[in-house]
Structures are given as structure tokens and as C-alpha cells.
Design an enzyme around this catalytic site. Sequence first.
Site, PDB file in Angstrom:
ATOM      1  N   ASN A 182      -9.717  -3.058   9.527  1.00 13.84           N
ATOM      2  CA  ASN A 182      -8.449  -2.345   9.603  1.00 13.84           C
ATOM      3  C   ASN A 182      -8.729  -1.138   8.646  1.00 13.84           C
ATOM      4  O   ASN A 182      -9.373  -0.928   7.513  1.00 13.84           O
ATOM      5  CB  ASN A 182      -7.405  -3.092   8.985  1.00 13.84           C
ATOM      6  CG  ASN A 182      -6.201  -2.190   8.905  1.00 13.84           C
ATOM      7  OD1 ASN A 182      -5.656  -2.110   7.873  1.00 13.84           O
ATOM      8  ND2 ASN A 182      -5.701  -1.613  10.202  1.00 13.84           N
ATOM      9  N   CYS A 234       0.289  -3.987   0.214  1.00 14.37           N
ATOM     10  CA  CYS A 234       1.551  -3.184  -0.076  1.00 14.37           C
ATOM     11  C   CYS A 234       1.218  -2.044  -1.345  1.00 14.37           C
ATOM     12  O   CYS A 234       1.241  -2.756  -2.395  1.00 14.37           O
ATOM     13  CB  CYS A 234       2.785  -3.896   0.075  1.00 14.37           C
ATOM     14  SG  CYS A 234       4.126  -2.497   0.120  1.00 14.37           S
ATOM     15  N   GLN A 265       4.994 -12.235   8.664  1.00 13.22           N
ATOM     16  CA  GLN A 265       4.013 -11.779   7.519  1.00 13.22           C
ATOM     17  C   GLN A 265       5.213 -12.089   6.115  1.00 13.22           C
ATOM     18  O   GLN A 265       6.208 -11.604   6.305  1.00 13.22           O
ATOM     19  CB  GLN A 265       3.742 -10.397   7.329  1.00 13.22           C
ATOM     20  CG  GLN A 265       2.684 -10.091   6.148  1.00 13.22           C
ATOM     21  CD  GLN A 265       2.571  -8.688   6.160  1.00 13.22           C
ATOM     22  OE1 GLN A 265       3.220  -7.642   6.141  1.00 13.22           O
ATOM     23  NE2 GLN A 265       1.099  -8.215   6.200  1.00 13.22           N
ATOM     24  N   GLY A 274      -2.976   0.385  13.352  1.00 16.16           N
ATOM     25  CA  GLY A 274      -1.843   0.568  13.043  1.00 16.16           C
ATOM     26  C   GLY A 274      -1.395   2.012  13.434  1.00 16.16           C
ATOM     27  O   GLY A 274      -0.732   2.144  14.605  1.00 16.16           O
ATOM     28  N   PRO A 314       0.947  -4.972  10.998  1.00 19.93           N
ATOM     29  CA  PRO A 314       2.345  -4.884  10.658  1.00 19.93           C
ATOM     30  C   PRO A 314       2.721  -3.276   9.999  1.00 19.93           C
ATOM     31  O   PRO A 314       1.796  -2.877   9.384  1.00 19.93           O
ATOM     32  CB  PRO A 314       2.329  -5.735   9.589  1.00 19.93           C
ATOM     33  CG  PRO A 314       0.960  -5.899   9.094  1.00 19.93           C
ATOM     34  CD  PRO A 314       0.148  -5.563  10.192  1.00 19.93           C
ATOM     35  N   MET A 315       3.741  -2.746  10.339  1.00 20.48           N
ATOM     36  CA  MET A 315       4.146  -1.511   9.604  1.00 20.48           C
ATOM     37  C   MET A 315       5.832  -1.502   9.469  1.00 20.48           C
ATOM     38  O   MET A 315       6.303  -1.365  10.438  1.00 20.48           O
ATOM     39  CB  MET A 315       3.728  -0.410  10.585  1.00 20.48           C
ATOM     40  CG  MET A 315       2.344  -0.232  10.662  1.00 20.48           C
ATOM     41  SD  MET A 315       1.568   1.125  11.836  1.00 20.48           S
ATOM     42  CE  MET A 315       2.335   2.678  10.905  1.00 20.48           C
ATOM     43  N   GLU A 316       6.061  -1.579   8.422  1.00 22.82           N
ATOM     44  CA  GLU A 316       7.310  -1.546   7.958  1.00 22.82           C
ATOM     45  C   GLU A 316       8.091  -0.252   8.336  1.00 22.82           C
ATOM     46  O   GLU A 316       7.604   0.871   8.173  1.00 22.82           O
ATOM     47  CB  GLU A 316       7.644  -1.748   6.272  1.00 22.82           C
ATOM     48  CG  GLU A 316       8.829  -1.899   6.002  1.00 22.82           C
ATOM     49  CD  GLU A 316       9.183  -1.596   4.420  1.00 22.82           C
ATOM     50  OE1 GLU A 316       8.114  -0.848   3.920  1.00 22.82           O
ATOM     51  OE2 GLU A 316      10.356  -1.785   3.887  1.00 22.82           O
TER      52      GLU A 316
HETATM   53  C1  FMN Z   1       4.602   3.295   7.636  1.00 25.41           C
HETATM   54  C2  FMN Z   1       3.592   2.089   7.145  1.00 25.41           C
HETATM   55  C3  FMN Z   1       4.092   0.632   7.200  1.00 25.41           C
HETATM   56  C4  FMN Z   1       3.297  -0.456   6.843  1.00 25.41           C
HETATM   57  N1  FMN Z   1       3.899  -1.317   6.487  1.00 25.41           N
HETATM   58  C5  FMN Z   1       3.016  -2.496   6.431  1.00 25.41           C
HETATM   59  C6  FMN Z   1       3.508  -3.910   6.151  1.00 25.41           C
HETATM   60  O1  FMN Z   1       4.755  -4.132   6.451  1.00 25.41           O
HETATM   61  N2  FMN Z   1       2.359  -5.089   6.021  1.00 25.41           N
HETATM   62  C7  FMN Z   1       1.268  -4.756   5.730  1.00 25.41           C
HETATM   63  O2  FMN Z   1       0.699  -5.766   5.673  1.00 25.41           O
HETATM   64  N3  FMN Z   1       0.866  -3.660   6.005  1.00 25.41           N
HETATM   65  C8  FMN Z   1       1.595  -2.379   6.103  1.00 25.41           C
HETATM   66  N4  FMN Z   1       1.188  -1.178   6.365  1.00 25.41           N
HETATM   67  C9  FMN Z   1      -0.175  -0.939   6.352  1.00 25.41           C
HETATM   68  C10 FMN Z   1      -0.914  -1.154   7.715  1.00 25.41           C
HETATM   69  O3  FMN Z   1      -0.717  -2.554   8.371  1.00 25.41           O
HETATM   70  C11 FMN Z   1      -2.538  -0.852   7.915  1.00 25.41           C
HETATM   71  O4  FMN Z   1      -3.185  -1.663   7.118  1.00 25.41           O
HETATM   72  C12 FMN Z   1      -2.765   0.606   7.445  1.00 25.41           C
HETATM   73  O5  FMN Z   1      -1.745   1.736   7.839  1.00 25.41           O
HETATM   74  C13 FMN Z   1      -4.327   1.187   7.918  1.00 25.41           C
HETATM   75  O6  FMN Z   1      -4.327   0.924   9.144  1.00 25.41           O
HETATM   76  P1  FMN Z   1      -4.436   2.199  10.274  1.00 25.41           P
HETATM   77  O7  FMN Z   1      -5.286   3.179   9.634  1.00 25.41           O
HETATM   78  O8  FMN Z   1      -4.863   1.561  11.623  1.00 25.41           O
HETATM   79  O9  FMN Z   1      -2.993   2.636   9.993  1.00 25.41           O
HETATM   80  C14 FMN Z   1       2.046  -0.182   6.783  1.00 25.41           C
HETATM   81  C15 FMN Z   1       1.347   1.300   6.955  1.00 25.41           C
HETATM   82  C16 FMN Z   1       2.219   2.292   7.157  1.00 25.41           C
HETATM   83  C17 FMN Z   1       1.622   3.521   7.388  1.00 25.41           C
END
Ligand code: FMN
Length: 342
Positions: free
Chosen positions: A223, A122, A92, A247, A31-33
Site C-alpha cells: 500500500n 494511524c 477495522q 486509497g 480504509p479512509m476515515e
Molecule cells: C483521509 C485519510 C483517512 C485514512 N483513514 C484510515 C483509516 O481509518 N484506517 C487506516 O488503516 N488507514 C487510514 N488511512 C491510510 C490509508 O488507508 C492508506 O494507508 C494511505 O492513504 C496510503 O495509501 P494511498 O497512497 O493509496 O492513499 C487514511 C488515509 C487518509 C488520506
Amino acid sequence: MYRVSPYSENLRYNPALYITSSFIMKIMLAPMEGVVDSYLRDILTNIGGYDLCVTEFVRVVDQLLPSKVFKRFCPELENESKTAAGTPVIVQLLGSDPEAMAANAVRAMELGAPGIDLNFGCPAKCVNKRNGGSYLLQEPQRLFNIISAVRTSVEDSIPVSAKIRLGFENTDLALDIARAVEDAGASYVTVHARTKADGYKAPARWEWLAKVNDVLSIPMIANGDINSVDDYRRCVEISGCENIMIGRGAVARPDLARQIRNFQNNTPEALMSWNEVLILLIDMSNVMTNDVKTRYIVSRTKQWLAMLKREYPEANDCFTVIRKMKDYKEVQQSLNDQLNSL
Ligand SMILES: Cc1cc2nc3c(=O)[nH]c(=O)nc-3n(C[C@H](O)[C@H](O)[C@H](O)COP(=O)(O)O)c2cc1C
């Protein structure tokens, strides 16, 4: 371009079973807001490799949210909560009030969500100030209360999961947090291998994933910083965990999940060409034209290009060309011109 998942049709048909069956390696889209919305979920799952997507967080305070809020975050609810390619999408929730979280989880389930994920990762100040997200990692008991309230409220067949970090300021409570998640009845847990204080700083602490996995009997999803096939290989080696969530790497490298899948199947493939990526960008902006504010198309295109720079030098040039543009038609024209000149 889409490749059918190698998994059995029965599993695909029953999302709950599909999500929790622990005998196969899973790749989840994080998930990425503000980044991974239904448009990007559609594009990335169509390329292939993903087993499951998670929506951006739906913020729960103390009210039962109207259905339209869930449908805004998860338009896939109108399609049996699957992307067009057939990949299940779970909802979520983020909040700290057990009753409100439970009530909203039930609503999401009634609307067709095949699983509920709870956000305890978060790091945003505005969220933490209201005792939400990673703030709760400091109080495993409260985390337990929220997960159990949701678990006992939704039907047994609906997986309830938690997405955690290794702690707030430090990793002292990492194992307690993991145990609290399991004791509360979670079906699986996704662990972002960083503390809140770590933010998004590299490298992720994959070695901690192994320690957390050791105290768990529910499935764990690893992750953090899996940005290439080689990262995947090393993360599995260090963490001992085959299930992963990706992500930023998924956005920077749209075919990453498929590449990992093909690596696993001993059929490695080359990185998707810039030409193909440009077509994806054009597709996204065309699809958006029908239903979102045009300003949003421009900002999303620039945002994706900025993230693509990590893997594609061409994205940098493309970004430079459209950087000052404000009109979506001008952006679309420019992308098409760039594609035609390749
Ligand atoms: C821009 C952005 C938005 C994110 N939004 C959420 C979210 O809505 N919910 C959540 O559980 N994690 C959120 N995350 C965290 C990611 O899901 C993930 O845990 C984090 O980026 C690490 O994984 P990665 O290195 O593969 O990016 C967000 C991360 C980023 C960078």
C-alpha cells in the site's frame, strides 16, 4: 457497469476463504476515515475490480462497544457484510488494550464481519497520544499482544489482519514489526510503505516492501501511492508483491481497480470519462439524501471533487462552481446542470 469478479463462486461465497486464499492477486479498497464510507464503498465496488473493503477505524478504548456503533461504521453488516455489488467488507479496530480489542473483535464477528483488521498506522496526534495507531509501531511486543489476544478470541475461520507502517520515526524496526505481526498469528498484513514521520509524503518507499515481504511467510498487501496502472506495475516490480491496497488513488480515479484488473487481463481500457464521474457524484448525493444530514452531502460532494482534481481538470471547474454553496439542493441542481451541458 459492474463486472463480475473472475474468481470462482466458491471463493466469493466464503468471505474468509476469499480473503486469505493466497494464490490470486487481490486488490483492496483502503480504509479512509471520513472519506471511504459505505456510500463510496458501494459506488467503487460497483464499478468493479475490488476484492475486499475495510471500514474506517472503529476506536476501541476500554469498553465493549454497542452493536449500533459497528453498524454505523459498517452498515453492510445488515447485508452479510457485503457491498451491494457483493464485495466483502471487513471491520477495522483501533486501540491498544488487548482485552478490549479482543472483546470488540468478537462482537464484530458475531455481527457478521468476515474479517477483523487492526490499525497500527494511524498518525493522528489524538490517537497516538492514547498509545493507539502508529504509536504502537515503537513497541512490537505490544503489537504482538494485541494481535494475539484478538486472534485467540475470534473463530479460526475469521481472518485477523494488521495494517502497519514501516515504523514510527524511522524504519529501524520495520522487520521486527512485520515478524511480530506474523508471530502473533495474523492471517495477512497490509504494509503502508511509509513511516509515521513520513506522513503521506510521496514517494512511498516501495523498496522497503520487498524487504518486509522477504521476512514474511503470510501474505502481504502493498500500500502507498498506487495511483495509476503504471504505479501498480512499478510497485509490483519493486516490491515483488502482487496484492495491493489503494486509497487516495481509488477516490481520484474511481475505476482504478478495474483498470488494473483489465491491464492484468491484457484488456487495457481508457480512463472513465468525466461525464460518468459526474453521474457517480450525483448518484452519491441522491442516495445520501435519504439518510444523512444534508450538510454532510454538501461537504462530501466538495471533498470528493477536491480529490478528483488530481485526475480530472473538469473537477476543478466543477468545484469552483459549487465551492460557496451550502444548500444540498443547490449543489445537486448545479451538478445536474453541469452534466446536461456536457
Ligand atoms: C483521509 C485519510 C483517512 C485514512 N483513514 C484510515 C483509516 O481509518 N484506517 C487506516 O488503516 N488507514 C487510514 N488511512 C491510510 C490509508 O488507508 C492508506 O494507508 C494511505 O492513504 C496510503 O495509501 P494511498 O497512497 O493509496 O492513499 C487514511 C488515509 C487518509 C488520506
